[in-house]
Design a protein around this motif. Sequence first.
Motif, PDB file in Angstrom:
ATOM      1  N   UNK A  35       0.811  -1.217   0.000  1.00  0.00           N
ATOM      2  CA  UNK A  35       0.000   0.000   0.000  1.00  0.00           C
ATOM      3  C   UNK A  35       0.846   1.269   0.000  1.00  0.00           C
ATOM      4  N   UNK A  36       2.057   1.174   0.543  1.00  0.00           N
ATOM      5  CA  UNK A  36       2.958   2.332   0.549  1.00  0.00           C
ATOM      6  C   UNK A  36       3.915   2.308  -0.641  1.00  0.00           C
ATOM      7  N   UNK A  37       3.696   1.386  -1.579  1.00  0.00           N
ATOM      8  CA  UNK A  37       4.547   1.249  -2.773  1.00  0.00           C
ATOM      9  C   UNK A  37       6.016   1.124  -2.395  1.00  0.00           C
ATOM     10  N   UNK A  38       6.273   0.248  -1.423  1.00  0.00           N
ATOM     11  CA  UNK A  38       7.640   0.102  -0.904  1.00  0.00           C
ATOM     12  C   UNK A  38       8.319  -1.191  -1.355  1.00  0.00           C
ATOM     13  N   UNK A  39       7.592  -2.065  -2.019  1.00  0.00           N
ATOM     14  CA  UNK A  39       8.095  -3.410  -2.277  1.00  0.00           C
ATOM     15  C   UNK A  39       9.284  -3.514  -3.200  1.00  0.00           C
ATOM     16  N   UNK A  40       9.539  -2.474  -4.005  1.00  0.00           N
ATOM     17  CA  UNK A  40      10.657  -2.522  -4.946  1.00  0.00           C
ATOM     18  C   UNK A  40      11.863  -1.720  -4.465  1.00  0.00           C
ATOM     19  N   UNK A 305     -14.757   3.704  -0.840  1.00  0.00           N
ATOM     20  CA  UNK A 305     -15.272   5.072  -0.768  1.00  0.00           C
ATOM     21  C   UNK A 305     -14.198   6.054  -0.299  1.00  0.00           C
ATOM     22  N   UNK A 306     -13.286   5.568   0.557  1.00  0.00           N
ATOM     23  CA  UNK A 306     -12.224   6.448   1.072  1.00  0.00           C
ATOM     24  C   UNK A 306     -11.108   6.674   0.067  1.00  0.00           C
ATOM     25  N   UNK A 307     -11.188   6.007  -1.095  1.00  0.00           N
ATOM     26  CA  UNK A 307     -10.108   6.137  -2.076  1.00  0.00           C
ATOM     27  C   UNK A 307      -8.904   5.305  -1.683  1.00  0.00           C
ATOM     28  N   UNK A 308      -9.169   4.171  -1.058  1.00  0.00           N
ATOM     29  CA  UNK A 308      -8.129   3.238  -0.592  1.00  0.00           C
ATOM     30  C   UNK A 308      -7.217   3.900   0.436  1.00  0.00           C
ATOM     31  N   UNK A 310      -5.074   3.955   3.561  1.00  0.00           N
ATOM     32  CA  UNK A 310      -4.218   2.836   3.957  1.00  0.00           C
ATOM     33  C   UNK A 310      -4.760   2.074   5.161  1.00  0.00           C
ATOM     34  N   UNK A 311      -5.250   2.762   6.164  1.00  0.00           N
ATOM     35  CA  UNK A 311      -5.693   2.071   7.380  1.00  0.00           C
ATOM     36  C   UNK A 311      -6.876   1.151   7.091  1.00  0.00           C
ATOM     37  N   UNK A 312      -7.784   1.593   6.217  1.00  0.00           N
ATOM     38  CA  UNK A 312      -8.938   0.757   5.879  1.00  0.00           C
ATOM     39  C   UNK A 312      -8.531  -0.390   4.957  1.00  0.00           C
ATOM     40  N   UNK A 313      -7.673  -0.092   4.009  1.00  0.00           N
ATOM     41  CA  UNK A 313      -7.219  -1.131   3.076  1.00  0.00           C
ATOM     42  C   UNK A 313      -6.467  -2.234   3.810  1.00  0.00           C
ATOM     43  N   UNK A 314      -5.660  -1.855   4.789  1.00  0.00           N
ATOM     44  CA  UNK A 314      -4.908  -2.837   5.567  1.00  0.00           C
ATOM     45  C   UNK A 314      -5.856  -3.711   6.392  1.00  0.00           C
ATOM     46  N   UNK A 315      -6.843  -3.091   7.021  1.00  0.00           N
ATOM     47  CA  UNK A 315      -7.824  -3.848   7.802  1.00  0.00           C
ATOM     48  C   UNK A 315      -8.643  -4.777   6.904  1.00  0.00           C
ATOM     49  N   UNK A 316      -8.930  -4.312   5.697  1.00  0.00           N
ATOM     50  CA  UNK A 316      -9.694  -5.128   4.740  1.00  0.00           C
ATOM     51  C   UNK A 316      -8.900  -6.382   4.357  1.00  0.00           C
ATOM     52  N   UNK A 317      -7.596  -6.209   4.172  1.00  0.00           N
ATOM     53  CA  UNK A 317      -6.767  -7.377   3.848  1.00  0.00           C
ATOM     54  C   UNK A 317      -6.717  -8.349   5.025  1.00  0.00           C
ATOM     55  N   UNK A 318      -6.558  -7.819   6.228  1.00  0.00           N
ATOM     56  CA  UNK A 318      -6.537  -8.681   7.408  1.00  0.00           C
ATOM     57  C   UNK A 318      -7.896  -9.341   7.637  1.00  0.00           C
TER      58      UNK A 318
END
Length: 336
Positions: A35-40, A305-308, A310-318
């Motif tokens: 989500x933070x585009x850190x993987x590369x 709705x929040x435009x992804x 990060x806190x909601x997207x992370x909770x959604x994945x979990x």
Amino acid sequence: MFVNSDNYIKYLKLWLITLFSLIVLMVAVGGLTRLTDSGLSITAWELFTGILPPLNTSEWNFYFSEYKKIPEYQNINFGMALDEFKVIFYWEYVHRLLARFVGLFTLVPLLFFSLYFKNNRSYSNKYYWIFFLVCLQGFIGWYMVSSGLIENNDVSHFRLSIHLSLALFILCLIFWYILDIYKIERFDKKIPNLLLVFILKLIVLQIVLGAFLSGLDGGLIYNSWPDMNGSFFPNDVGYKDVINSQLLSNPSIVQFLHRLTAYLLLFFIIILNFIYFKKKYDFKYLLFFDLAILIQIFLGIVTLISGVEIKYASLHQLGSILVLSSYFLILYKNSN
């Protein structure tokens, strides 16, 4: 030498529960890394090196110079300052450090069990499957990262979905072993396996589509619900796009399929609830699964709705872990 069966079971329970918790943590960190585009940010597969982060300016400049060679920097993050690079570097560094720790925490107790409890009648080699899958996960992690180092601005969403799916499979396997070792009782009345398997396939499909959506940044478009900016079907997609071989690389279509699968899954879960009610099965386990599904739906809508955010997207994945775990409890209790 330990020969007490109670000791073996006690240590095994502690190991499995701790390992499950560690992998949940790793999935959370992995999701935030994405989500933070850190993987590369780390461009080499440092299997035996890179345990310590850069400790001086020279080492930081080396990692940063390597990052500057890849398309993500050149096309997206050009002009990024070193301090900004350090932020994304540490996300990936922590993710890899956790992966190393999980690998060691998987292998060392297994060797201990093999050494001290091999002659115990409760001993089983089946837990080595966890170590094999953890090693495979490390390889797939690098396979995913390598897809974004030469031609692409990001990692392949297909490889990302494999990476996430395998992590969740490992969690489900460990959870199944935990249920087994605690001798959780099975249902007296069995639920139709065909329906249970079909719902499981829908859950897996939904998770894969979610990974596709994340990899394509598809949650950043059509940030309305239940419609997609005023219509049921995305308005930037035509007939040719639907029959195109790149169907699953189109973020609009993938988001539509993700929504559609959610509705289909909810429909069959309602059917499952009806069967439970009609047959008078033990309802408490299904209620836990129902709650997990409702939470996941809510988090999915809020994330969109929040435009992804990060806190909601992370909770959604979990939330997908909660859904799978609660459903695997039902599957386990329905097994022979």
